[in-house]
Design a protein around this motif. Structure first.
Motif, PDB file in Angstrom:
ATOM      1  N   UNK A 165       8.758 -15.487 -15.127  1.00 41.34           N
ATOM      2  CA  UNK A 165       7.985 -15.372 -13.891  1.00 41.34           C
ATOM      3  C   UNK A 165       6.956 -14.252 -14.042  1.00 41.34           C
ATOM      4  N   UNK A 166       5.948 -14.262 -13.198  1.00 44.55           N
ATOM      5  CA  UNK A 166       4.875 -13.281 -13.295  1.00 44.55           C
ATOM      6  C   UNK A 166       5.289 -11.895 -12.820  1.00 44.55           C
ATOM      7  N   UNK A 167       4.745 -10.868 -13.467  1.00 44.81           N
ATOM      8  CA  UNK A 167       4.966  -9.487 -13.020  1.00 44.81           C
ATOM      9  C   UNK A 167       4.083  -9.190 -11.818  1.00 44.81           C
ATOM     10  N   UNK A 168       4.566  -8.325 -10.942  1.00 42.02           N
ATOM     11  CA  UNK A 168       3.743  -7.875  -9.835  1.00 42.02           C
ATOM     12  C   UNK A 168       2.648  -6.946 -10.323  1.00 42.02           C
ATOM     13  N   UNK A 169       1.524  -6.945  -9.635  1.00 39.16           N
ATOM     14  CA  UNK A 169       0.421  -6.076 -10.018  1.00 39.16           C
ATOM     15  C   UNK A 169       0.659  -4.629  -9.607  1.00 39.16           C
ATOM     16  N   UNK A 170      -0.048  -3.704 -10.238  1.00 37.73           N
ATOM     17  CA  UNK A 170       0.096  -2.278  -9.938  1.00 37.73           C
ATOM     18  C   UNK A 170      -0.674  -1.918  -8.666  1.00 37.73           C
ATOM     19  N   UNK A 171      -0.088  -1.015  -7.898  1.00 33.81           N
ATOM     20  CA  UNK A 171      -0.822  -0.434  -6.791  1.00 33.81           C
ATOM     21  C   UNK A 171      -1.826   0.579  -7.313  1.00 33.81           C
ATOM     22  N   UNK A 172      -2.885   0.830  -6.558  1.00 31.40           N
ATOM     23  CA  UNK A 172      -3.958   1.727  -7.011  1.00 31.40           C
ATOM     24  C   UNK A 172      -3.869   3.086  -6.329  1.00 31.40           C
ATOM     25  N   UNK A 173      -4.226   4.119  -7.067  1.00 31.09           N
ATOM     26  CA  UNK A 173      -4.408   5.456  -6.500  1.00 31.09           C
ATOM     27  C   UNK A 173      -5.912   5.686  -6.389  1.00 31.09           C
ATOM     28  N   UNK A 174      -6.407   5.777  -5.169  1.00 26.80           N
ATOM     29  CA  UNK A 174      -7.845   5.909  -4.949  1.00 26.80           C
ATOM     30  C   UNK A 174      -8.085   6.623  -3.631  1.00 26.80           C
TER      31      UNK A 174
END
Length: 465
Positions: A13-22
């Motif tokens: 299954x697909x990995x979840x995407x990373x959250x961004x620090x901005x």
């Protein structure tokens, strides 16, 4: 088309995407607030039963089934795109197993099930803003998608299964009563793969499965039939075909019956109809002798089956597929027998369900309670007797999910995990069991100390400027 009824595949299954620090960067704004977006969810792997797929052979050439990863979050609160699900078409009757455990059994058209779940995307730092945390530099990594080896196994779904010696007339019978077009010839083992056919019976239909002919020792791997006996395990009724011109119908009947019994109790106890084939042109006295021989074999067979309460262990039908004599009567009888067996099984399952329920109320935990439950295991993998070398392993659905999404390269992210442990009561229990400041804690494969150590902090740039 090559027939295959087993295949081993990697399900990813697909990995979840990373959250961004901005942080917002606007004119005349000295320090903008956090605006890092969340990562997208990874795609699921979904299996779908498709009547247009008849074999698992394609999976032998494409053994990896991978869904799409979720996209990463970005600045300006842009969330990552969700990963595309992977829909996998398989034949009706396919079972999906993991380490011998059945995950799904797809027995109906268009039936679908999620076999591997994609990971959730990580939260960006905009998610962590609060009155006391104006410039959070925390973002979660995406949760990994489920990944494992799966075994696919196809068992044909049919009302009636045909068994018998090679050249007993099974394929000819199937070609006459249905739309199937199996290979037919006057030699043994003409049928090399299972065949399915739909027979019209008045205003109704029967789905009939023909498997390669059986020989003595088939249940132990001799001949061709042992690999295909599983395809009649789902059937309601067995049609046991015997060539009426055989020299010893008595022995042929007993041989096949013993092979069914040796293969499984399930097959041995299925309702059965015995069919004497190729009866065209046979002298009536000889036919009568053959029928009596089969009756003697049926009465002498010790297996525990009752022909679905039709008054004898198994009814006998002489037929001729070539002239169609006796065929329609056989099909009508088989249809009634199938309907009765389906009703009998349904009633038995309802009774078993009622008995299992009983009159006592069942007390269960809610899903929330199950998810939030946790346990602690103390392990000394070094073999040292020192308390400092002990590792405290924490298990639990909710806390492990937080750990999988924690960026352990960011000390603030690890501190957030420590805060969650404290709120859930895990920290208190660890201390009660002897854990100290530098004690190693392991959750979902990640290790860190119970409390923050200044030496563990990383020197990170101030992204809010």
């Amino acid at each position: 088309m090559t027939f295959a009824d087993t295949a081993r595949v990697s399900v990813i299954a697909g990995n979840g995407g990373k959250g961004a620090v901005s942080f917002r960067h606007e004119k005349f704004v000295d320090k903008g607030g956090p605006d890092g977006g969340d990562g997208g969810k990874g795609g699921d792997v979904i299996f779908v039963a498709n009547p247009n797929v008849n074999t698992l052979v394609d999976f032998r050439f494409k053994p990896e089934l991978r869904a799409e990863n979720g996209g990463d979050g970005a600045d300006r609160n842009k969330h990552g795109r969700g990963g595309k699900n992977l829909r996998v078409n398989v034949p009706i009757g396919t079972m999906i197993l993991r380490d011998g455990e059945i995950l799904a059994d797809l027995t109906e058209d268009k039936q679908s099930v999620i076999i591997a779940h994609g990971g959730d995307g990580g939260f960006g730092n905009a998610h962590f803003k609060s009155s006391v945390r104006q410039a959070p530099r925390i973002a979660e990594i995406g949760e990994p998608g489920e990944k494992f080896e799966a075994m696919l196994e196809l068992k044909l779904v049919a009302n009636v299964g045909l068994v018998g010696f090679p050249n007993a007339g099974k394929s000819t019978f199937l070609s006459v009563v249905s739309n199937a077009r199996p290979e037919i010839a006057d030699y043994a083992f003409t049928t090399l793969t299972p065949n399915l056919g739909i027979a019209d019976v008045d205003d109704e239909t029967l789905l009939i499965a023909d498997i390669p002919g059986l020989i003595e020792g088939a249940s132990e791997g001799k001949g061709l039939g042992d690999a295909f006996l599983k395809h009649i395990e789902r059937t309601s009724v067995i049609l046991h075909l015997i060539d009426a011109w055989s020299d010893d119908v008595y022995t042929q009947y007993l041989t096949i019956r013993r092979e069914l019994e040796n293969y499984s109790d399930n097959l041995a106890k299925k309702p059965e109809i015995v069919v004497l084939t190729k009866c065209e042109g046979m002298d009536q006295e000889l036919l009568h002798m053959q029928v009596e021989s089969v009756k003697n074999a049926i009465n002498g067979f010790p297996a525990d089956f009752d022909g679905a309460s039709y008054g004898s262990k198994a009814p006998i039908f002489p037929i001729s597929s070539k002239t169609s004599d006796g065929v329609i009567d056989l099909l009508r009888f088989a249809k009634r027998m199938v309907d009765d067996e389906i009703e009998r099984v349904k009633t038995a399952e309802e009774i078993a369900s009622d008995d299992a329920g009983g009159d006592l109320p069942t007390i269960t935990l809610s899903k929330k309670q199950v998810d939030e439950a946790w346990t602690i295991e103390k392990s000394d993998e070094s073999g040292s007797e020192s308390e400092a070398d002990a590792i405290f392993i924490v298990h639990g659905a909710k806390i492990e999910k937080f750990a999988r999404r924690t960026d352990f390269s960011n000390w603030q992210g690890v501190n957030r995990l420590r805060d969650i442990m404290k709120k859930m009561g895990i920290t208190h229990e660890l201390e009660r069991r002897g854990a100290k400041t530098d004690s190693k804690i392991r959750i979902s494969g990640h290790e860190f100390t119970l409390f923050e150590n200044e030496n563990h902090k990383l020197s990170l740039p101030d992204l809010s400027r």
